[in-house]
Structures are given as structure tokens and as C-alpha cells.
Design a protein around this motif. Structure first.
Motif, PDB file in Angstrom:
ATOM      1  N   PHE A 150      34.482  -1.360 -41.708  1.00  0.00           N
ATOM      2  CA  PHE A 150      33.919  -2.129 -42.825  1.00  0.00           C
ATOM      3  C   PHE A 150      35.055  -2.879 -43.546  1.00  0.00           C
ATOM      4  O   PHE A 150      35.060  -2.974 -44.770  1.00  0.00           O
ATOM      5  CB  PHE A 150      33.166  -1.190 -43.784  1.00  0.00           C
ATOM      6  CG  PHE A 150      32.070  -0.422 -43.092  1.00  0.00           C
ATOM      7  CD1 PHE A 150      32.345   0.809 -42.502  1.00  0.00           C
ATOM      8  CD2 PHE A 150      30.786  -0.957 -42.964  1.00  0.00           C
ATOM      9  CE1 PHE A 150      31.346   1.506 -41.825  1.00  0.00           C
ATOM     10  CE2 PHE A 150      29.786  -0.256 -42.290  1.00  0.00           C
ATOM     11  CZ  PHE A 150      30.073   0.981 -41.713  1.00  0.00           C
ATOM     12  N   LEU A 151      36.019  -3.365 -42.765  1.00  0.00           N
ATOM     13  CA  LEU A 151      37.219  -3.996 -43.331  1.00  0.00           C
ATOM     14  C   LEU A 151      36.876  -5.365 -43.891  1.00  0.00           C
ATOM     15  O   LEU A 151      36.142  -6.125 -43.283  1.00  0.00           O
ATOM     16  CB  LEU A 151      38.283  -4.175 -42.242  1.00  0.00           C
ATOM     17  CG  LEU A 151      38.679  -2.941 -41.439  1.00  0.00           C
ATOM     18  CD1 LEU A 151      39.697  -3.325 -40.367  1.00  0.00           C
ATOM     19  CD2 LEU A 151      39.221  -1.867 -42.335  1.00  0.00           C
ATOM     20  N   ARG A 152      37.431  -5.701 -45.061  1.00  0.00           N
ATOM     21  CA  ARG A 152      37.298  -7.046 -45.613  1.00  0.00           C
ATOM     22  C   ARG A 152      38.590  -7.810 -45.394  1.00  0.00           C
ATOM     23  O   ARG A 152      39.690  -7.226 -45.549  1.00  0.00           O
ATOM     24  CB  ARG A 152      37.028  -6.978 -47.126  1.00  0.00           C
ATOM     25  CG  ARG A 152      35.660  -6.469 -47.515  1.00  0.00           C
ATOM     26  CD  ARG A 152      35.630  -6.137 -48.993  1.00  0.00           C
ATOM     27  NE  ARG A 152      36.595  -5.080 -49.290  1.00  0.00           N
ATOM     28  CZ  ARG A 152      37.020  -4.793 -50.516  1.00  0.00           C
ATOM     29  NH1 ARG A 152      36.599  -5.493 -51.553  1.00  0.00           N
ATOM     30  NH2 ARG A 152      37.895  -3.802 -50.698  1.00  0.00           N
ATOM     31  N   GLU A 153      38.500  -9.095 -45.085  1.00  0.00           N
ATOM     32  CA  GLU A 153      39.729  -9.891 -44.973  1.00  0.00           C
ATOM     33  C   GLU A 153      40.408  -9.909 -46.333  1.00  0.00           C
ATOM     34  O   GLU A 153      39.768 -10.022 -47.365  1.00  0.00           O
ATOM     35  CB  GLU A 153      39.407 -11.320 -44.517  1.00  0.00           C
ATOM     36  CG  GLU A 153      38.965 -11.351 -43.073  1.00  0.00           C
ATOM     37  CD  GLU A 153      39.130 -12.731 -42.444  1.00  0.00           C
ATOM     38  OE1 GLU A 153      38.268 -13.090 -41.642  1.00  0.00           O
ATOM     39  OE2 GLU A 153      40.092 -13.434 -42.781  1.00  0.00           O
ATOM     40  N   LYS A 207      26.281  -0.668 -39.510  1.00  0.00           N
ATOM     41  CA  LYS A 207      27.214  -1.793 -39.672  1.00  0.00           C
ATOM     42  C   LYS A 207      26.446  -3.070 -39.993  1.00  0.00           C
ATOM     43  O   LYS A 207      26.776  -3.803 -40.930  1.00  0.00           O
ATOM     44  CB  LYS A 207      28.033  -1.978 -38.397  1.00  0.00           C
ATOM     45  CG  LYS A 207      28.884  -3.216 -38.377  1.00  0.00           C
ATOM     46  CD  LYS A 207      29.967  -3.202 -39.456  1.00  0.00           C
ATOM     47  CE  LYS A 207      30.740  -4.494 -39.448  1.00  0.00           C
ATOM     48  NZ  LYS A 207      31.709  -4.572 -40.543  1.00  0.00           N
ATOM     49  N   ARG A 215      32.417 -21.929 -57.963  1.00  0.00           N
ATOM     50  CA  ARG A 215      32.860 -20.533 -57.943  1.00  0.00           C
ATOM     51  C   ARG A 215      33.163 -19.945 -59.325  1.00  0.00           C
ATOM     52  O   ARG A 215      33.833 -18.940 -59.434  1.00  0.00           O
ATOM     53  CB  ARG A 215      34.128 -20.381 -57.085  1.00  0.00           C
ATOM     54  CG  ARG A 215      33.917 -20.635 -55.605  1.00  0.00           C
ATOM     55  CD  ARG A 215      33.145 -19.548 -54.920  1.00  0.00           C
ATOM     56  NE  ARG A 215      33.121 -19.778 -53.458  1.00  0.00           N
ATOM     57  CZ  ARG A 215      32.316 -19.139 -52.621  1.00  0.00           C
ATOM     58  NH1 ARG A 215      31.468 -18.237 -53.099  1.00  0.00           N
ATOM     59  NH2 ARG A 215      32.344 -19.375 -51.329  1.00  0.00           N
ATOM     60  N   PHE A 243      37.500 -19.500 -46.683  1.00  0.00           N
ATOM     61  CA  PHE A 243      36.144 -19.006 -46.956  1.00  0.00           C
ATOM     62  C   PHE A 243      36.117 -18.105 -48.168  1.00  0.00           C
ATOM     63  O   PHE A 243      35.059 -17.868 -48.763  1.00  0.00           O
ATOM     64  CB  PHE A 243      35.540 -18.339 -45.714  1.00  0.00           C
ATOM     65  CG  PHE A 243      35.860 -16.880 -45.517  1.00  0.00           C
ATOM     66  CD1 PHE A 243      36.972 -16.500 -44.779  1.00  0.00           C
ATOM     67  CD2 PHE A 243      35.050 -15.899 -46.045  1.00  0.00           C
ATOM     68  CE1 PHE A 243      37.265 -15.155 -44.578  1.00  0.00           C
ATOM     69  CE2 PHE A 243      35.332 -14.557 -45.854  1.00  0.00           C
ATOM     70  CZ  PHE A 243      36.449 -14.177 -45.117  1.00  0.00           C
ATOM     71  N   LYS A 244      37.309 -17.589 -48.538  1.00  0.00           N
ATOM     72  CA  LYS A 244      37.430 -16.825 -49.780  1.00  0.00           C
ATOM     73  C   LYS A 244      38.901 -16.782 -50.131  1.00  0.00           C
ATOM     74  O   LYS A 244      39.776 -17.055 -49.281  1.00  0.00           O
ATOM     75  CB  LYS A 244      36.841 -15.430 -49.626  1.00  0.00           C
ATOM     76  CG  LYS A 244      37.674 -14.481 -48.767  1.00  0.00           C
ATOM     77  CD  LYS A 244      37.091 -13.075 -48.839  1.00  0.00           C
ATOM     78  CE  LYS A 244      37.995 -12.083 -48.151  1.00  0.00           C
ATOM     79  NZ  LYS A 244      37.485 -10.704 -48.260  1.00  0.00           N
ATOM     80  N   PHE A 248      29.426  -8.126 -55.910  1.00  0.00           N
ATOM     81  CA  PHE A 248      28.686  -9.082 -55.072  1.00  0.00           C
ATOM     82  C   PHE A 248      27.527  -9.722 -55.834  1.00  0.00           C
ATOM     83  O   PHE A 248      26.460  -9.972 -55.290  1.00  0.00           O
ATOM     84  CB  PHE A 248      28.223  -8.412 -53.763  1.00  0.00           C
ATOM     85  CG  PHE A 248      29.317  -8.403 -52.731  1.00  0.00           C
ATOM     86  CD1 PHE A 248      30.494  -7.729 -53.000  1.00  0.00           C
ATOM     87  CD2 PHE A 248      29.211  -9.106 -51.551  1.00  0.00           C
ATOM     88  CE1 PHE A 248      31.549  -7.740 -52.104  1.00  0.00           C
ATOM     89  CE2 PHE A 248      30.247  -9.115 -50.632  1.00  0.00           C
ATOM     90  CZ  PHE A 248      31.422  -8.434 -50.910  1.00  0.00           C
ATOM     91  N   ARG A 277      28.478 -12.530 -57.756  1.00  0.00           N
ATOM     92  CA  ARG A 277      29.087 -13.801 -58.166  1.00  0.00           C
ATOM     93  C   ARG A 277      28.375 -14.942 -57.447  1.00  0.00           C
ATOM     94  O   ARG A 277      28.626 -15.213 -56.257  1.00  0.00           O
ATOM     95  CB  ARG A 277      30.584 -13.822 -57.861  1.00  0.00           C
ATOM     96  CG  ARG A 277      31.392 -12.841 -58.718  1.00  0.00           C
ATOM     97  CD  ARG A 277      32.885 -12.952 -58.427  1.00  0.00           C
ATOM     98  NE  ARG A 277      33.382 -14.298 -58.700  1.00  0.00           N
ATOM     99  CZ  ARG A 277      33.667 -14.763 -59.929  1.00  0.00           C
ATOM    100  NH1 ARG A 277      33.495 -13.978 -60.984  1.00  0.00           N
ATOM    101  NH2 ARG A 277      34.110 -15.987 -60.105  1.00  0.00           N
ATOM    102  N   TRP A 332      28.243 -17.655 -49.025  1.00  0.00           N
ATOM    103  CA  TRP A 332      29.102 -16.806 -48.221  1.00  0.00           C
ATOM    104  C   TRP A 332      29.478 -17.455 -46.892  1.00  0.00           C
ATOM    105  O   TRP A 332      28.712 -18.213 -46.315  1.00  0.00           O
ATOM    106  CB  TRP A 332      28.487 -15.414 -47.972  1.00  0.00           C
ATOM    107  CG  TRP A 332      27.011 -15.353 -47.703  1.00  0.00           C
ATOM    108  CD1 TRP A 332      26.033 -15.171 -48.639  1.00  0.00           C
ATOM    109  CD2 TRP A 332      26.327 -15.462 -46.445  1.00  0.00           C
ATOM    110  NE1 TRP A 332      24.781 -15.156 -48.036  1.00  0.00           N
ATOM    111  CE2 TRP A 332      24.941 -15.327 -46.690  1.00  0.00           C
ATOM    112  CE3 TRP A 332      26.752 -15.653 -45.114  1.00  0.00           C
ATOM    113  CZ2 TRP A 332      23.967 -15.381 -45.669  1.00  0.00           C
ATOM    114  CZ3 TRP A 332      25.798 -15.703 -44.108  1.00  0.00           C
ATOM    115  CH2 TRP A 332      24.427 -15.575 -44.391  1.00  0.00           C
ATOM    116  N   GLY A 333      30.681 -17.129 -46.416  1.00  0.00           N
ATOM    117  CA  GLY A 333      31.184 -17.608 -45.125  1.00  0.00           C
ATOM    118  C   GLY A 333      31.926 -16.477 -44.461  1.00  0.00           C
ATOM    119  O   GLY A 333      31.547 -15.312 -44.608  1.00  0.00           O
ATOM    120  N   CYS A 371      32.321 -12.599 -40.378  1.00  0.00           N
ATOM    121  CA  CYS A 371      31.391 -11.477 -40.151  1.00  0.00           C
ATOM    122  C   CYS A 371      29.980 -11.694 -40.670  1.00  0.00           C
ATOM    123  O   CYS A 371      29.011 -11.516 -39.924  1.00  0.00           O
ATOM    124  CB  CYS A 371      31.976 -10.202 -40.749  1.00  0.00           C
ATOM    125  SG  CYS A 371      33.439  -9.691 -39.871  1.00  0.00           S
TER     126      CYS A 371
END
Ligand code: UDX
Length: 431
Positions: A156-159, A213, A415, A327-328, A258, A260, A265-266, A269
Motif C-alpha cells: 500500500f506504498l504511496r509515491e 488491494k 489545489r 501528479f502530486k 483524502f 482535499r 487524482w492521477g 495506481c
């Protein structure tokens, strides 16, 4: 333990380096000799906060990269962290996983004693049972539950926070068919962090682990699309959606994260996983209406951003600044970045686009070689007739007098990051 990680991409490299840091001996297997050499030289092929330090500390020692699958025979457990991209119709492409698990099986032919194969990649529920298990058994000549085991252990890793997310997850999900040896090996593998952080370990079936997942990502993406839908309503009513979000987030059944709202979203994943599970649902005969709606709400946000700009500026023939391309924040990754449809639609409107991003401009230049790229936000704003904010980089919150250099000082904030300024027309996308 001695473990093998197949795949040195974003997940594989992070997992391999973190397991080495936990004290395991790790072989990281990849077909790309360049990546293998980089890791053994202590250089991380993936840029993530904290990852360079781990690869530098362990690369070439307890983290051995190799192209040779036979390294597997030295280990007790092999994790497959290979890409599962979308096909054109949104369905999942399993070619890398099928080739990878066949190579693992071939290597296991020569190994004595029990070995556990672990599916780390995101695969549709039922894939491990129906697609991967037969390949593993026929390539190894061994039987699942006898000399080999097969488990599902999604990530469940976030960049931008992959190392932290691996080392301190909110849960560890282990899917097996009840094979206690598999459970024992994975318990030993994660023992260092489970003990340190008292992490809940979810023991479940293999299809359930695969679905957890998808459900995790689909739910998060849908949560953002829901707050965007509500934000679009707030915009029509002149209501500040962020004040609304802050209040509803106090309900612990909703949660404050989550929420905002903005341009959507991009990433690599959310779009991939939401499309894959929708496609699989349809194949199984179910229409995933809410997930379809989450995607269509997300798809409309870039156009809504530019319609707000159209209300103030006819951008045809004018210079327009796009602030934020990744993307973020915190990454140079532009995969499915909302900046891509924003730039496309500005060009369709006949605008001259100048983009700025602290780290992602080289990436975006490959996608849009013919637009201008500025070396700073004020260079992008200088002479611009309108600007849009697509990524919430912290530095944009400090922009102030830079807007005075604009030909038409109009900013549409996608944003909620820009400070209002006297003489500058400000529009918030969903507030
Ligand atoms: C996501 C999941 O969080 C992670 O658990 C999974 O393993 C991989 O996919 P990631 O894609 O790295 O991680 O980014 P994330 O931080 O989740 O943001 C995804 C997108 O949602 C970004 O484009 C972000 O800008 C957007 N987002 C997020 C919002 O628009 N609003 C929010 O409140 C939160």
C-alpha cells in the motif's frame, strides 16, 4: 531470512531495500542489467525519500541484485513485484507476472526443501489461484501446499513516502490457502516491524488479499471523487468546500484525510487499479456504477478548471501558465497527471502554454516537447494572461507579488494552495 524479490521497479526496489534494512539477506532479481549494476553499486534506480540511503548502505552486500533467477535456490521465499499495467480496454496485463512466476518455477525445480512464492503485485481477485498457480506448479514440477507454497501479500506504498509506508504500514495483509508454513515464513519476514510497531496482520484467503488491494485504492479514489462532486456543488452555491470538508472529517466514520477537493487524482495506481477492477467486474457480469461515476467525476475536473478561466479570459492566442506538472507534490512522476488534460485542453483553445514544476519538467517535456517551460513560477507568470494551479507544491503557497507581472492577473487554483492578492482575480475550482 534469505529472500528473493523479483522486480526492481518502484515497489520491488523499495521492498528489497527495506527488507535488507530489517536484517534479511535479499537477492533482487531483474532483467535489466543496468538496474542490477546500479543497485550493486549502491545507487537506487528509483528516487524515493530514504531509499537512496538504504540502497547505498546495503547494495552489493546484504542486498544483492542479479539477473540470475537461480539465486532463488539460496532463499526461502520469493516475492514477485512485477508490473501489472492496463491493456487498452482497461483490463489487466499479466504478461510480466506470468513470465516471472514461470522463471521462479524453473529455478525451483533445482531447489530442495519448501519454498514460498509471494505475489506482491496488484492482481485481480482469483488470478493467483487460476492463472499463476498452474504456471508455478508446471514450471517447478512441484505441488502448491507440498514442496512449494503460494501466498498473496499486497503493498500500500504511496509515491513520496514508500519507505515509511513499508516500514510502518497500517496493516500487513497475508493471503494463503491455510498453508501454515507460508504464514510462518511471512510472520518471520515481517517480525522486525510487527514487533516494533505492533502492526495488525490480516490473515485471509488469497482472493480476499487480492481484493483488499483493489478495494483500498478504489475506495480512496472514490472518496476523492465524492469530495470533488460535493466541491463542485459547493462552487455552484458559493460555499467553501474546505470548511465543509474540515467539519465532516471530524466524523470518524468519514475521517479527515483524502478530502482535499480540486482537479482530481492521477498517478500510476489509482487510474490503473480502478480501471482494472471495473473491467473485471464487467467481465464477471456486474456493472460497477459508483466506480464508473468516480472516474467520470475525475475526468471532468480539468475541463471545469479551464471553464472557470474562460469566464475571465479568452485564452486563444494568449500565454497561459500551468503551475505544477507532476501528479502530486514530492515526485517527478507525471503518469496520469491532471496537468496532461489541462495542457491538451489549453492547446485546443489556442493558448500558448508555459509550464513550471520544481522537478517534473523533463518528464513532461517528453509528452509536450513544443510548449514552453519556465525555470521559475515568476518566469511562467511574466506576461501570462491567466494561470492555473494543478499540483499543490508548497512553493506555490508563497507566490504573491509575482502575479503583478501577469498581462491579465487571473489565477484558477485547482489545489487550494494560492494566497489571494489585491488586484488578482482568483477562482477556486471547488470553493
Ligand atoms: C496511492 C495509494 O495511496 C497507495 O496506497 C497505493 O499503494 C498506490 O496509490 P499514490 O498514487 O502514490 O498512492 O498517491 P496518493 O497520495 O494516494 O494520491 C493519489 C492522487 O489523489 C494524487 O493525484 C493526489 O493529488 C490525489 N488526491 C489525494 C486528491 O486529489 N485529494 C486528496 O485529498 C488526496
Amino acid at each position: 531470512m534469505q529472500v528473493s524479490i523479483v522486480g526492481s521497479g518502484y515497489v520491488g526496489t523499495t521492498v528489497a531495500a527495506c527488507l535488507a534494512d530489517m536484517g534479511h539477506e535479499v537477492y533482487n532479481i531483474d532483467i535489466d542489467e543496468g538496474v542490477v549494476e546500479q543497485i550493486n553499486d549502491g545507487q537506487s534506480p528509483i528516487h524515493e525519500p530514504g531509499l537512496d540511503a538504504l540502497v547505498s548502505a546495503y547494495g552489493g552486500s546484504t542486498l544483492q541484485a542479479t539477473t540470475d533467477y537461480d539465486a532463488i535456490t539460496e532463499t526461502d521465499l520469493t516475492m514477485l513485484a512485477l508490473p501489472t499495467p492496463n491493456e487498452a480496454d482497461g483490463g489487466i496485463d499479466l504478461s510480466a507476472m506470468k513470465a516471472g512466476i514461470e522463471s521462479v518455477g524453473n529455478a525451483l525445480r533445482e531447489k530442495d526443501g519448501y519454498h514460498l512464492a509471494v505475489v506482491k503485485s496488484t492482481v485481480i481477485p482469483g488470478t493467483t489461484e487460476t492463472e499463476l498457480k498452474p504456471i508455478l506448479e508446471s514450471a517447478s514440477g512441484k505441488t502448491d501446499g507440498d514442496e512449494i507454497g503460494l501466498a498473496v501479500n499486497p503493498e500500500f506504498l504511496r509515491e513520496g513516502s514508500a519507505v515509511d509506508d513499508f516500514m510502518e504500514p497500517d496493516k500487513i495483509v497475508v493471503g494463503t490457502d491455510g498453508d501454515t508454513r507460508a504464514l510462518d515464513l511471512l510472520a518471520r519476514l515481517y517480525e522486525p516491524i510487527v514487533a516494533d510497531w505492533d502492526i495488525p496482520v490480516v490473515e485471509t484467503g488469497r482472493p480476499e488479499a487480492e481484493m483488499i488491494k483493489y478495494a483500498n485504492n478504489a475506495f480512496l479514489a472514490s472518496k476523492v471523487s465524492l469530495i470533488n462532486d460535493l466541491g463542485n456543488i459547493c462552487k455552484e452555491f458559493g460555499v467553501d468546500s474546505y470548511e465543509v470538508a474540515d467539519a465532516i472529517g471530524m466524523d470518524d466514520r468519514i475521517g479527515e484525510r483524502f478530502l482535499r477537493s480540486g482537479v482530481g487524482w492521477g498517478g500510476s495506481c489509482f487510474p490503473k487499479d480502478v480501471d482494472a477492477i471495473r473491467h473485471a467486474a464487467r467481465e464477471a457480469g456486474y456493472e460497477p456504477q459508483l466506480l464508473d461515476a468516480a472516474v467520470s467525476v475525475n475526468d471532468q475536473q480539468p475541463e471545469r478548471l479551464l471553464e472557470l478561466l474562460d469566464d475571465h479570459v479568452d485564452v486563444s492566442g494568449e500565454r497561459v501558465a500551468v503551475l505544477g506538472l507532476s501528479f502530486k507534490p514530492g515526485t517527478d512522476d507525471i503518469r496520469n497527471s491532471r496537468a496532461i488534460p489541462v495542457i491538451e485542453r489549453l492547446l485546443d483553445r489556442g493558448a500558448t502554454v508555459v509550464g513550471y514544476d520544481p522537478v517534473a519538467m523533463d518528464e513532461m517535456r517528453e509528452q509536450f516537447p513544443d510548449i514552453e517551460y519556465a525555470s521559475s513560477p515568476d518566469e511562467a507568470l511574466d506576461g501570462a494572461s491567466g494561470a492555473v494551479v494543478v499540483t499543490d507544491w508548497d512553493e506555490f503557497a508563497a507566490l504573491d507579488e509575482e502575479f503583478d507581472a501577469m498581462a491579465q492577473p487571473v489565477i484558477v487554483d485547482g489545489r487550494r494552495i494560492i494566497r489571494r492578492r489585491e488586484g488578482v482575480t482568483y477562482e477556486g475550482l471547488t470553493w
